[in-house]
Design a protein around this motif. Structure first.
Motif, short mmCIF file in Angstrom:
data_model
loop_
_atom_site.label_atom_id
_atom_site.label_comp_id
_atom_site.label_asym_id
_atom_site.label_seq_id
_atom_site.Cartn_x
_atom_site.Cartn_y
_atom_site.Cartn_z
N ASP A 102 -9.14 -5.57 1.87
CA ASP A 102 -9.15 -4.56 2.93
C ASP A 102 -7.90 -3.68 2.95
O ASP A 102 -7.62 -3.06 3.97
N ASP A 124 -7.45 -0.86 1.63
CA ASP A 124 -7.84 0.53 1.82
C ASP A 124 -8.06 0.84 3.30
O ASP A 124 -7.71 1.93 3.78
N GLU A 125 -8.64 -0.12 4.04
CA GLU A 125 -8.82 0.06 5.47
C GLU A 125 -7.48 0.12 6.18
O GLU A 125 -7.27 0.94 7.09
N LYS A 126 -6.55 -0.73 5.76
CA LYS A 126 -5.22 -0.73 6.37
C LYS A 126 -4.50 0.58 6.10
O LYS A 126 -3.84 1.13 6.99
N GLU A 127 -4.62 1.10 4.88
CA GLU A 127 -3.96 2.36 4.55
C GLU A 127 -4.53 3.51 5.37
O GLU A 127 -3.79 4.41 5.78
N ALA A 128 -5.83 3.50 5.61
CA ALA A 128 -6.46 4.55 6.42
C ALA A 128 -5.98 4.47 7.87
O ALA A 128 -5.65 5.50 8.48
N VAL A 129 -5.91 3.26 8.41
CA VAL A 129 -5.44 3.07 9.78
C VAL A 129 -4.01 3.54 9.92
O VAL A 129 -3.65 4.24 10.88
N LYS A 141 -3.78 7.40 9.97
CA LYS A 141 -4.27 7.97 11.24
C LYS A 141 -3.26 7.75 12.36
O LYS A 141 -3.02 8.65 13.18
N LYS A 143 -10.33 1.29 -6.73
CA LYS A 143 -10.27 1.19 -5.27
C LYS A 143 -8.90 1.61 -4.77
O LYS A 143 -8.78 2.29 -3.74
N SER A 150 -8.26 4.89 -2.38
CA SER A 150 -7.57 4.75 -1.10
C SER A 150 -6.43 5.76 -0.98
O SER A 150 -6.25 6.36 0.08
N ASN A 154 -7.95 9.03 -0.19
CA ASN A 154 -8.41 9.05 1.19
C ASN A 154 -7.26 9.27 2.16
O ASN A 154 -7.39 10.00 3.15
#
Length: 474
Positions: free
Chosen positions: A83, A85-90, A93, A121, A125, A128
């Motif tokens: 996860d 990639d999810e952490k980097e997006a958060v 933001k 991946k 990220s 993104n």
């Protein structure tokens, strides 16, 4: 200019900070824990610090409003294989939300080269994050780099480990993938060069060295530069998981980082143009020159930062404060003490512990323990230490993490990151009566933890006794 430097205690941030200060900028360092910002007292007096975790919820009035520019150097690739990639997006933001309440004109983001059609991946990220940052209310400048070569960089240390430990290598076919390495010195020059440069606003630039090389060629050129003979044989089939284990066992990288690196190494990382070189008038160094510059720093003990000091190189919780208070109840201890004649000299000995200097007694047993730890999924001894005689809170020290390094109070406290059925601390302290105290504390986890401790009590008798005696010698 007043500059916000995120990721200030990371590999790039630690290199960039002194350059920004030398150029006369006012720097605000954004870190999760200011106690593990590994800088000297003189540098510390020149900066201001904001404690912020961009994975947490937004906190009003936390960030200074009069920021002119910001560097976004936050990455989570080493923290997870699933996860990140999810952490980097958060994080991106949340960063945008903080910047909304400031006067920031420019944000500079160090990303990865994303020109391959089929991105890993990790690189997806990074792209993104670019897209998220472009939505911020500021001028964004993106620098896209491939393999960064410099003393202490993860890529350089992996190449170094492979060449100096394996004269014969059976390698996966991704060693034939093309990449465009760049010297850390050039990366820093690009990062400072675009600061305030309106020609670079709201654009993305590839940055790389003058050569396109395969990973195999990079290994061979490193070996040639160091006078090492190696033979590399590639095999057509080696699964990503097997490749990751290969990197993990042979090099000092963590397994999570190895997994993500292998995933990315299958993609070509080659710059599509050199526009930024033309705009800034920068001529990048060759790969050979980058190796030579790295070893100048290593041989002079001037390595400024290392990826190994990152929290994600071990199993440590991101909050050091949780472990600083050594528990007194429900623990098992080995306490040794000895009178010392020259406390200052003994303190120097303590500050040199670990790494190439070893542990002052029965180093072969420490090495065996490190190998056992590595084979059970731990960090082993391969991280060593960044500096031969300087230690800061948060640094890695073989399979320990530095919690407290206070020369004024004559105290060094370490927390174990090896695989254990419990939690372990090792403390060195010199009191006002010039007595050296050495305390190993173990908080066992269940019966297994207690059996582990009592099974090695005989070894403790010899190792800890010999260690304190040799440390006390002046």
């Amino acid at each position: 200019m007043k500059i916000l430097l995120t990721g200030a205690n990371g590999y790039i941030g630690m290199r960039l900070l002194p350059q920004l200060l030398d150029q006369g900028h006012e720097v605000v360092c954004a870190v999760r824990d200011q106690k593990r910002l590994s800088i000297d007292a003189e540098t510390l007096s020149k900066i201001s610090i904001v404690e912020v975790d961009f994975l947490d919820e937004f906190k009003p009035n936390l960030m200074p409003t009069d920021i002119d520019a910001a560097y976004y150097l936050i990455h989570s690739m080493s923290s997870s294989t699933t996860d990140f990639d999810e952490k980097e997006a958060v994080s991106a933001k949340t960063f945008n939300r903080y910047m909304k309440d400031t006067n920031v004109e420019q944000v500079i983001y160090l990303s990865g080269i994303v020109n391959d059609k089929d991105l890993s991946k990790h690189l997806r990220s990074r792209k993104n994050v670019e897209d998220i940052l472009f939505q911020g209310g500021y001028n964004l400048t993106v620098l896209r780099a491939g393999i960064i070569v410099g003393s202490g960089s993860s890529s350089f240390e992996i190449i170094r480990d492979l060449c100096e430990k394996l004269p014969i290598m059976i390698t996966p076919k991704w060693v034939l993938t093309k990449t465009q390495p760049i010297a850390i010195r050039d990366v820093i020059q690009f990062l400072t060069g675009v600061l305030g440069n309106k020609k670079t606003f709201n654009d993305s630039f590839d940055i790389g060295g003058p050569e396109v090389l395969t990973y195999k060629s990079m290994l061979e050129q490193y070996a040639k530069a160091r006078g090492i003979k190696i033979a590399i044989y590639t095999v057509p089939v080696m699964t990503p998981k097997l490749s990751s284990y290969w990197l993990y066992f042979v090099t000092s990288t963590s397994y999570k980082l190895a997994m993500n690196l292998v995933d990315s190494m299958k993609m070509e990382v080659v710059a599509k143009d050199d526009r930024l070189q033309q705009i800034l008038g920068i001529t990048p160094h060759t790969y050979q020159e980058a190796i030579e510059m790295a070893f100048v720093k290593i041989e002079q003990n001037l390595v400024v930062s290392s990826w190994k000091d990152s929290m994600v190189s071990g199993r440590m919780n991101k909050n050091l404060q949780k472990f600083i208070q050594v528990p007194k109840f429900g623990v098992l201890k080995d306490h040794q003490q000895i009178n010392v004649e020259n406390p200052e000299k003994v303190l120097e000995n303590i500050w040199k512990i670990g790494g190439e200097n070893g542990w002052y007694y029965a180093n072969w047993l420490w090495k065996i323990r490190g190998l056992l730890d590595k084979f059970t999924g731990g960090v082993g001894l391969r991280r060593g230490r960044t500096h031969p005689d300087r230690i800061y809170a948060g640094d890695s020290l073989d399979f320990w993490r530095v919690l407290v390094a206070d020369k004024k109070d004559k105290r060094l406290l370490l927390f174990a990151e090896m695989k254990l059925p419990g939690e372990a601390w090792l403390e060195f302290r010199i009191d006002e009566q010039n007595k050296l105290h050495q305390t190993a504390t173990f908080r066992p986890r269940g019966l297994k933890g207690r059996l582990y401790w009592y099974s090695i009590v005989p070894l403790h008798f010899f190792i800890f006794g010999g260690m304190i005696r040799n440390i006390a010698k002046t």
